[in-house]
Scaffold this motif. Structure first.
Motif, PDB file in Angstrom:
ATOM      1  N   GLU A  72       0.853  -1.188   0.000  1.00 15.54           N
ATOM      2  CA  GLU A  72       0.000   0.000   0.000  1.00 15.54           C
ATOM      3  C   GLU A  72       0.887   1.235   0.000  1.00 15.54           C
ATOM      4  N   TYR A  73       0.551   2.205  -0.858  1.00 11.71           N
ATOM      5  CA  TYR A  73       1.375   3.400  -0.998  1.00 11.71           C
ATOM      6  C   TYR A  73       1.296   4.268   0.263  1.00 11.71           C
ATOM      7  N   ALA A  74       2.426   4.871   0.593  1.00 14.54           N
ATOM      8  CA  ALA A  74       2.438   5.851   1.671  1.00 14.54           C
ATOM      9  C   ALA A  74       1.554   7.030   1.266  1.00 14.54           C
ATOM     10  N   GLU A  75       1.004   7.697   2.249  1.00 11.49           N
ATOM     11  CA  GLU A  75       0.053   8.778   1.951  1.00 11.49           C
ATOM     12  C   GLU A  75       0.704   9.918   1.183  1.00 11.49           C
ATOM     13  N   HIS A  76       1.885  10.304   1.604  1.00  4.98           N
ATOM     14  CA  HIS A  76       2.536  11.482   1.031  1.00  4.98           C
ATOM     15  C   HIS A  76       3.665  11.105   0.078  1.00  4.98           C
ATOM     16  N   PHE A 234       7.761   1.112 -12.387  1.00  9.41           N
ATOM     17  CA  PHE A 234       7.852   2.510 -12.821  1.00  9.41           C
ATOM     18  C   PHE A 234       6.474   3.067 -13.186  1.00  9.41           C
ATOM     19  N   LYS A 235       5.726   2.332 -13.975  1.00  4.88           N
ATOM     20  CA  LYS A 235       4.413   2.791 -14.434  1.00  4.88           C
ATOM     21  C   LYS A 235       3.449   2.991 -13.275  1.00  4.88           C
ATOM     22  N   ASN A 236       3.384   2.006 -12.384  1.00  6.77           N
ATOM     23  CA  ASN A 236       2.434   2.078 -11.278  1.00  6.77           C
ATOM     24  C   ASN A 236       2.811   3.137 -10.254  1.00  6.77           C
ATOM     25  N   LEU A 237       4.112   3.266  -9.978  1.00  3.33           N
ATOM     26  CA  LEU A 237       4.542   4.253  -8.998  1.00  3.33           C
ATOM     27  C   LEU A 237       4.392   5.671  -9.540  1.00  3.33           C
ATOM     28  N   LYS A 238       4.648   5.852 -10.817  1.00  5.33           N
ATOM     29  CA  LYS A 238       4.438   7.164 -11.441  1.00  5.33           C
ATOM     30  C   LYS A 238       2.968   7.569 -11.350  1.00  5.33           C
ATOM     31  N   HIS A 239       2.085   6.632 -11.637  1.00 10.16           N
ATOM     32  CA  HIS A 239       0.645   6.924 -11.553  1.00 10.16           C
ATOM     33  C   HIS A 239       0.251   7.260 -10.116  1.00 10.16           C
ATOM     34  N   ALA A 240       0.746   6.489  -9.168  1.00  9.27           N
ATOM     35  CA  ALA A 240       0.395   6.721  -7.765  1.00  9.27           C
ATOM     36  C   ALA A 240       0.875   8.084  -7.291  1.00  9.27           C
ATOM     37  N   ASN A 241       2.100   8.437  -7.649  1.00 13.17           N
ATOM     38  CA  ASN A 241       2.647   9.712  -7.206  1.00 13.17           C
ATOM     39  C   ASN A 241       1.922  10.904  -7.811  1.00 13.17           C
ATOM     40  N   GLU A 242       1.427  10.741  -9.025  1.00 17.09           N
ATOM     41  CA  GLU A 242       0.775  11.853  -9.707  1.00 17.09           C
ATOM     42  C   GLU A 242      -0.724  11.919  -9.454  1.00 17.09           C
ATOM     43  N   ASN A 243      -1.324  10.781  -9.062  1.00 15.77           N
ATOM     44  CA  ASN A 243      -2.785  10.740  -8.997  1.00 15.77           C
ATOM     45  C   ASN A 243      -3.370  10.264  -7.671  1.00 15.77           C
ATOM     46  N   LEU A 244      -2.618   9.507  -6.888  1.00 14.38           N
ATOM     47  CA  LEU A 244      -3.169   8.912  -5.677  1.00 14.38           C
ATOM     48  C   LEU A 244      -2.663   9.546  -4.389  1.00 14.38           C
ATOM     49  N   LYS A 245      -1.472  10.068  -4.409  1.00 16.72           N
ATOM     50  CA  LYS A 245      -0.866  10.572  -3.188  1.00 16.72           C
ATOM     51  C   LYS A 245      -1.304  12.000  -2.844  1.00 16.72           C
ATOM     52  N   ASP A 246      -1.279  12.280  -1.546  1.00 18.04           N
ATOM     53  CA  ASP A 246      -1.466  13.651  -1.090  1.00 18.04           C
ATOM     54  C   ASP A 246      -0.306  14.490  -1.646  1.00 18.04           C
ATOM     55  N   GLN A 247      -0.604  15.629  -2.218  1.00 21.65           N
ATOM     56  CA  GLN A 247       0.417  16.425  -2.913  1.00 21.65           C
ATOM     57  C   GLN A 247       1.017  17.549  -2.064  1.00 21.65           C
TER      58      GLN A 247
END
Length: 295
Positions: A72-76, A234-247
């Motif tokens: 599970e991705y970290a929030e930030h 790379f693909k999944n983490l890029k998507h998560a960082n740009e779309n799922l994480k608190d910015q």
């Protein structure tokens, strides 16, 4: 005579740079650097150490998942835990165990880190790929706060290689960084760090996840290691960082600027370096680090 910081700005770095402890740094973080050696480290802190563009986002997310025991991705963004950029108050708010990260050299880090025998993961990457990746980032990104609307770097590729080899870039001195981390056990006896190679992560990420988990004393199933590897592709983490994480802690770029994620490959340097540039890089590398260029 101009200082290395002044030479870097004259060569095209469009940020205020200063000399600190003999090397070039962004002026905006010097106050943090002066206080860092007395920063209060917790017993269970985990520190990720990399030279810039060595897979920091990738490794930091993997470490968070290893500690959490699930994919599970970290929030930030990782910037929320960036040792030299966050204030002490901001870092104190992070829940334990903290996965902190830094681009600094061992000699710049908190004294308590070594006294408490904290876990340290050091990730190294082919420096030719690092310099290409940082050049692309610096020449494409424009900070929103930059009123001049200039990229971080507006000089030439050849001059950028010079800045890198001369250790004039604000990202820090590559050779000194590498030497200090290579010799850390001689300075801090019996201090065990986990050394990870970016290229090995690309070849077999699951195996490297297992190694890091073992070092951290975390027992993970084969399935969990595989799920972490897939989540951090790379693909999944890029998507998560740009779309799922608190910015909140994401450095904001003006429209049209690239993000941190470019290719995530190995060997792209071959598309950039001329034969002469590559030979020169190898010779300086071998002279400074006393080893053959291994990549």
């Amino acid at each position: 005579m101009a200082t290395p910081a002044e030479k870097a700005m004259a060569a095209g770095i469009n940020f205020d740079l200063v000399m600190f402890e003999g090397f070039v740094h962004y002026a905006m973080i010097v106050d943090n650097l002066t206080k860092l050696k007395d920063f209060p480290i917790r017993d269970d802190d985990v520190l990720l150490c990399t030279y810039p563009k060595s897979g920091t986002h990738w490794a930091w997310e993997i470490l968070n998942m290893i500690v959490a025991g699930k994919a599970e991705y970290a929030e930030h963004w990782q910037n929320s835990a960036w040792l030299e950029y966050r204030t002490q108050e901001e870092l104190e708010k992070l829940a334990s165990p903290r996965i902190l990260h830094t681009h600094l050299r061992p000699s710049q880090l908190p004294h308590a880190l070594w006294d408490k025998q904290c876990k340290v993961i050091y990730v190294r990457r082919n420096p030719k790929d690092c310099v290409v990746s940082s050049f692309c980032q610096f020449t494409q990104q424009i900070w929103k706060e930059n009123c001049s609307k200039k990229q971080i770097y507006t000089g030439s590729w050849n001059d950028y290689i010079d800045l890198y080899l001369d250790e004039y870039l604000p990202s820090g001195p590559y050779f000194q960084h590498t030497i200090e981390w290579a010799n850390i056990s001689e300075i801090h006896e019996e201090f065990e760090i986990c050394r990870v190679q970016y290229e090995d992560m690309k070849k077999d990420c699951v195996q490297e996840i297992r190694r890091m988990a073992d070092y951290l004393g975390r027992q993970l199933s084969d399935r969990t290691c595989q799920e972490i590897s897939e989540a951090c592709s790379f693909k999944n983490l890029k998507h998560a960082n740009e779309n799922l994480k608190d910015q909140t802690y994401h450095f904001r770029w003006q429209n049209g600027s690239s993000g941190y994620f470019r290719k995530g490959t190995t060997g792209d340097w071959k598309n950039w370096f001329t034969v002469a540039q590559s030979d020169r890089f190898d010779k300086i590398y071998e002279k400074r680090l006393k080893e053959k260029f291994p990549y």
